[in-house]
Write a protein that holds these residues in place. Sequence first.
Motif, PDB file in Angstrom:
ATOM      1  N   SER A   1       0.832  -1.205   0.000  1.00 40.25           N
ATOM      2  CA  SER A   1       0.000   0.000   0.000  1.00 40.25           C
ATOM      3  C   SER A   1       0.867   1.255   0.000  1.00 40.25           C
ATOM      4  O   SER A   1       1.996   1.253   0.503  1.00 40.25           O
ATOM      5  CB  SER A   1      -0.911   0.017   1.220  1.00 40.25           C
ATOM      6  OG  SER A   1      -0.163   0.142   2.416  1.00 40.25           O
ATOM      7  N   PHE A   2       0.309   2.339  -0.573  1.00 37.86           N
ATOM      8  CA  PHE A   2       0.992   3.624  -0.638  1.00 37.86           C
ATOM      9  C   PHE A   2       0.011   4.743  -0.293  1.00 37.86           C
ATOM     10  O   PHE A   2      -1.198   4.602  -0.511  1.00 37.86           O
ATOM     11  CB  PHE A   2       1.583   3.848  -2.029  1.00 37.86           C
ATOM     12  CG  PHE A   2       2.687   2.889  -2.371  1.00 37.86           C
ATOM     13  CD1 PHE A   2       3.998   3.175  -2.054  1.00 37.86           C
ATOM     14  CD2 PHE A   2       2.403   1.672  -2.990  1.00 37.86           C
ATOM     15  CE1 PHE A   2       5.022   2.270  -2.348  1.00 37.86           C
ATOM     16  CE2 PHE A   2       3.411   0.767  -3.292  1.00 37.86           C
ATOM     17  CZ  PHE A   2       4.727   1.074  -2.966  1.00 37.86           C
ATOM     18  N   PRO A   3       0.512   5.880   0.211  1.00 37.20           N
ATOM     19  CA  PRO A   3      -0.383   6.956   0.665  1.00 37.20           C
ATOM     20  C   PRO A   3      -0.959   7.839  -0.431  1.00 37.20           C
ATOM     21  O   PRO A   3      -1.847   8.633  -0.163  1.00 37.20           O
ATOM     22  CB  PRO A   3       0.515   7.767   1.605  1.00 37.20           C
ATOM     23  CG  PRO A   3       1.891   7.556   1.074  1.00 37.20           C
ATOM     24  CD  PRO A   3       1.913   6.139   0.591  1.00 37.20           C
ATOM     25  N   SER A   4      -0.456   7.741  -1.651  1.00 36.72           N
ATOM     26  CA  SER A   4      -1.000   8.570  -2.735  1.00 36.72           C
ATOM     27  C   SER A   4      -0.902   7.821  -4.058  1.00 36.72           C
ATOM     28  O   SER A   4      -0.087   6.901  -4.212  1.00 36.72           O
ATOM     29  CB  SER A   4      -0.248   9.899  -2.847  1.00 36.72           C
ATOM     30  OG  SER A   4       1.019   9.712  -3.444  1.00 36.72           O
ATOM     31  N   LYS A   5      -1.729   8.227  -5.015  1.00 38.08           N
ATOM     32  CA  LYS A   5      -1.722   7.568  -6.316  1.00 38.08           C
ATOM     33  C   LYS A   5      -0.426   7.849  -7.066  1.00 38.08           C
ATOM     34  O   LYS A   5       0.083   6.992  -7.797  1.00 38.08           O
ATOM     35  CB  LYS A   5      -2.922   8.032  -7.152  1.00 38.08           C
ATOM     36  CG  LYS A   5      -3.224   7.118  -8.328  1.00 38.08           C
ATOM     37  CD  LYS A   5      -4.590   7.368  -8.901  1.00 38.08           C
ATOM     38  CE  LYS A   5      -4.947   6.338  -9.955  1.00 38.08           C
ATOM     39  NZ  LYS A   5      -6.320   6.519 -10.478  1.00 38.08           N
ATOM     40  N   GLU A   6       0.127   9.050  -6.894  1.00 38.59           N
ATOM     41  CA  GLU A   6       1.379   9.405  -7.559  1.00 38.59           C
ATOM     42  C   GLU A   6       2.505   8.481  -7.122  1.00 38.59           C
ATOM     43  O   GLU A   6       3.281   7.974  -7.944  1.00 38.59           O
ATOM     44  CB  GLU A   6       1.756  10.853  -7.265  1.00 38.59           C
ATOM     45  CG  GLU A   6       3.062  11.284  -7.943  1.00 38.59           C
ATOM     46  CD  GLU A   6       3.514  12.662  -7.515  1.00 38.59           C
ATOM     47  OE1 GLU A   6       3.537  12.906  -6.294  1.00 38.59           O
ATOM     48  OE2 GLU A   6       3.850  13.477  -8.383  1.00 38.59           O
ATOM     49  N   ILE A   7       2.585   8.244  -5.805  1.00 40.93           N
ATOM     50  CA  ILE A   7       3.630   7.366  -5.278  1.00 40.93           C
ATOM     51  C   ILE A   7       3.398   5.937  -5.736  1.00 40.93           C
ATOM     52  O   ILE A   7       4.337   5.206  -6.063  1.00 40.93           O
ATOM     53  CB  ILE A   7       3.674   7.447  -3.739  1.00 40.93           C
ATOM     54  CG1 ILE A   7       4.050   8.862  -3.295  1.00 40.93           C
ATOM     55  CG2 ILE A   7       4.684   6.445  -3.183  1.00 40.93           C
ATOM     56  CD1 ILE A   7       3.985   9.081  -1.804  1.00 40.93           C
ATOM     57  N   ALA A   8       2.125   5.528  -5.782  1.00 41.13           N
ATOM     58  CA  ALA A   8       1.798   4.177  -6.239  1.00 41.13           C
ATOM     59  C   ALA A   8       2.227   3.986  -7.697  1.00 41.13           C
ATOM     60  O   ALA A   8       2.771   2.936  -8.068  1.00 41.13           O
ATOM     61  CB  ALA A   8       0.302   3.917  -6.086  1.00 41.13           C
ATOM     62  N   LYS A   9       1.992   4.993  -8.536  1.00 44.89           N
ATOM     63  CA  LYS A   9       2.401   4.904  -9.942  1.00 44.89           C
ATOM     64  C   LYS A   9       3.913   4.821 -10.060  1.00 44.89           C
ATOM     65  O   LYS A   9       4.452   4.062 -10.866  1.00 44.89           O
ATOM     66  CB  LYS A   9       1.880   6.127 -10.713  1.00 44.89           C
ATOM     67  CG  LYS A   9       0.383   6.098 -11.009  1.00 44.89           C
ATOM     68  CD  LYS A   9      -0.021   7.331 -11.809  1.00 44.89           C
ATOM     69  CE  LYS A   9      -1.495   7.293 -12.173  1.00 44.89           C
ATOM     70  NZ  LYS A   9      -1.902   8.497 -12.938  1.00 44.89           N
ATOM     71  N   GLU A  10       4.608   5.607  -9.253  1.00 41.39           N
ATOM     72  CA  GLU A  10       6.073   5.578  -9.256  1.00 41.39           C
ATOM     73  C   GLU A  10       6.562   4.178  -8.892  1.00 41.39           C
ATOM     74  O   GLU A  10       7.498   3.650  -9.489  1.00 41.39           O
ATOM     75  CB  GLU A  10       6.616   6.596  -8.250  1.00 41.39           C
ATOM     76  CG  GLU A  10       8.117   6.555  -8.065  1.00 41.39           C
ATOM     77  CD  GLU A  10       8.874   7.255  -9.166  1.00 41.39           C
ATOM     78  OE1 GLU A  10      10.075   6.987  -9.294  1.00 41.39           O
ATOM     79  OE2 GLU A  10       8.272   8.057  -9.903  1.00 41.39           O
ATOM     80  N   ALA A  11       5.902   3.568  -7.902  1.00 40.08           N
ATOM     81  CA  ALA A  11       6.300   2.238  -7.451  1.00 40.08           C
ATOM     82  C   ALA A  11       6.031   1.180  -8.508  1.00 40.08           C
ATOM     83  O   ALA A  11       6.847   0.289  -8.739  1.00 40.08           O
ATOM     84  CB  ALA A  11       5.559   1.883  -6.165  1.00 40.08           C
ATOM     85  N   LEU A  12       4.880   1.262  -9.166  1.00 39.34           N
ATOM     86  CA  LEU A  12       4.498   0.238 -10.139  1.00 39.34           C
ATOM     87  C   LEU A  12       5.278   0.364 -11.446  1.00 39.34           C
ATOM     88  O   LEU A  12       5.781  -0.634 -11.975  1.00 39.34           O
ATOM     89  CB  LEU A  12       3.001   0.319 -10.433  1.00 39.34           C
ATOM     90  CG  LEU A  12       2.466  -0.685 -11.474  1.00 39.34           C
ATOM     91  CD1 LEU A  12       2.692  -2.113 -10.998  1.00 39.34           C
ATOM     92  CD2 LEU A  12       0.986  -0.436 -11.741  1.00 39.34           C
ATOM     93  N   TYR A  13       5.380   1.576 -11.960  1.00 39.95           N
ATOM     94  CA  TYR A  13       5.964   1.759 -13.284  1.00 39.95           C
ATOM     95  C   TYR A  13       7.435   2.156 -13.262  1.00 39.95           C
ATOM     96  O   TYR A  13       8.141   1.994 -14.263  1.00 39.95           O
ATOM     97  CB  TYR A  13       5.178   2.818 -14.059  1.00 39.95           C
ATOM     98  CG  TYR A  13       3.728   2.469 -14.218  1.00 39.95           C
ATOM     99  CD1 TYR A  13       3.346   1.354 -14.963  1.00 39.95           C
ATOM    100  CD2 TYR A  13       2.734   3.236 -13.621  1.00 39.95           C
ATOM    101  CE1 TYR A  13       2.010   1.013 -15.105  1.00 39.95           C
ATOM    102  CE2 TYR A  13       1.393   2.906 -13.757  1.00 39.95           C
ATOM    103  CZ  TYR A  13       1.032   1.796 -14.507  1.00 39.95           C
ATOM    104  OH  TYR A  13      -0.292   1.468 -14.632  1.00 39.95           O
ATOM    105  N   GLY A  14       7.904   2.657 -12.128  1.00 36.81           N
ATOM    106  CA  GLY A  14       9.284   3.121 -12.083  1.00 36.81           C
ATOM    107  C   GLY A  14      10.221   2.231 -11.306  1.00 36.81           C
ATOM    108  O   GLY A  14      11.408   2.508 -11.192  1.00 36.81           O
ATOM    109  N   SER A  15       9.713   1.131 -10.732  1.00 32.58           N
ATOM    110  CA  SER A  15      10.556   0.252  -9.938  1.00 32.58           C
ATOM    111  C   SER A  15       9.921  -1.122  -9.874  1.00 32.58           C
ATOM    112  O   SER A  15       8.975  -1.409 -10.586  1.00 32.58           O
ATOM    113  CB  SER A  15      10.737   0.834  -8.526  1.00 32.58           C
ATOM    114  OG  SER A  15       9.488   0.982  -7.883  1.00 32.58           O
TER     115      SER A  15
END
Length: 210
Positions: free
Chosen positions: A39-53
Motif C-alpha cells: 500500500s501507498f499513501p498517494s496515487k502518484e507514489i503508487a504509480k512511481e512504485a508500479l511503473y518506475g521500480s
Amino acid sequence: MAKKQKYYVVWDGVNPGIYDSWTDCQAQIKGYPNAKYKSFPSKEIAKEALYGSDYEDNIGSQQRRVIDPVLYYDEIEKDSMAVDAACSGNPGIMEYRGVWTVDRVELFKMGPFKNSTNNIGEFLALVHALAFIKNQGKIKTTIYSDSRTGISWVRNKKVKTLLQKNKANQDSFELIGRGIKWLKANKYENPIVKWDTERWGEIPADFGRK
C-alpha cells in the motif's frame, strides 16, 4: 476522523495494477501463490512504485540485517564500491553516497535533495560511482547496488520516473540530465552487480534508517 485514502500496488497477482481499496486489491492476491503487493499513501507514489521500480525495491527489508562481513568476505569482489540512497518520504528528502565495500570508507555523499525519490538517488549514486572510478582509472572495479531499478535505468540510459519536475526538485532533474548525458558520452567496463541483501545483509553504503 476519516481514514486516509490508500492505494494498493499489485506487482504479481491475478491482474497487476493499482487499486484504491483493500477489497479490490485482496481480490487480486487472495489464493494467488507468492503474490506481491504493497500500500501507498498517494496515487502518484503508487504509480512511481508500479511503473518506475519493482517489488523488491519498494518492500525493502522488514528488519535491518547486520551480518558479520567475515561470513561473506570470500563471496564479494574486494576491488569494489557500494552505493546506496535514502529518502525520507516518497517523494521526500533524498541523499546518496558511495563507499569502498571492504573498509566502508566514504568516497562521496550528496544531498539533501528536496522532493525527490529513492529510485532517483539510486540512479544518481551509480552514475556518480562510474564517473568517480573512471577518474581514478579503475576500469575493472565492481560497483554494488541493492536497487534493481537503479541498475536498469543506468543500463538503459533512461530514467523512467513519474515524479513531476518543480522548483523544489530542479536540482535532482538537473543531475538526472547530466547523468544520462554522461552515460551516453562515456564507455565503462565496470561490472554493476546487484548486492545480495538476503545473504550478505545491508549493503555497506546503507544509511541505516530502515
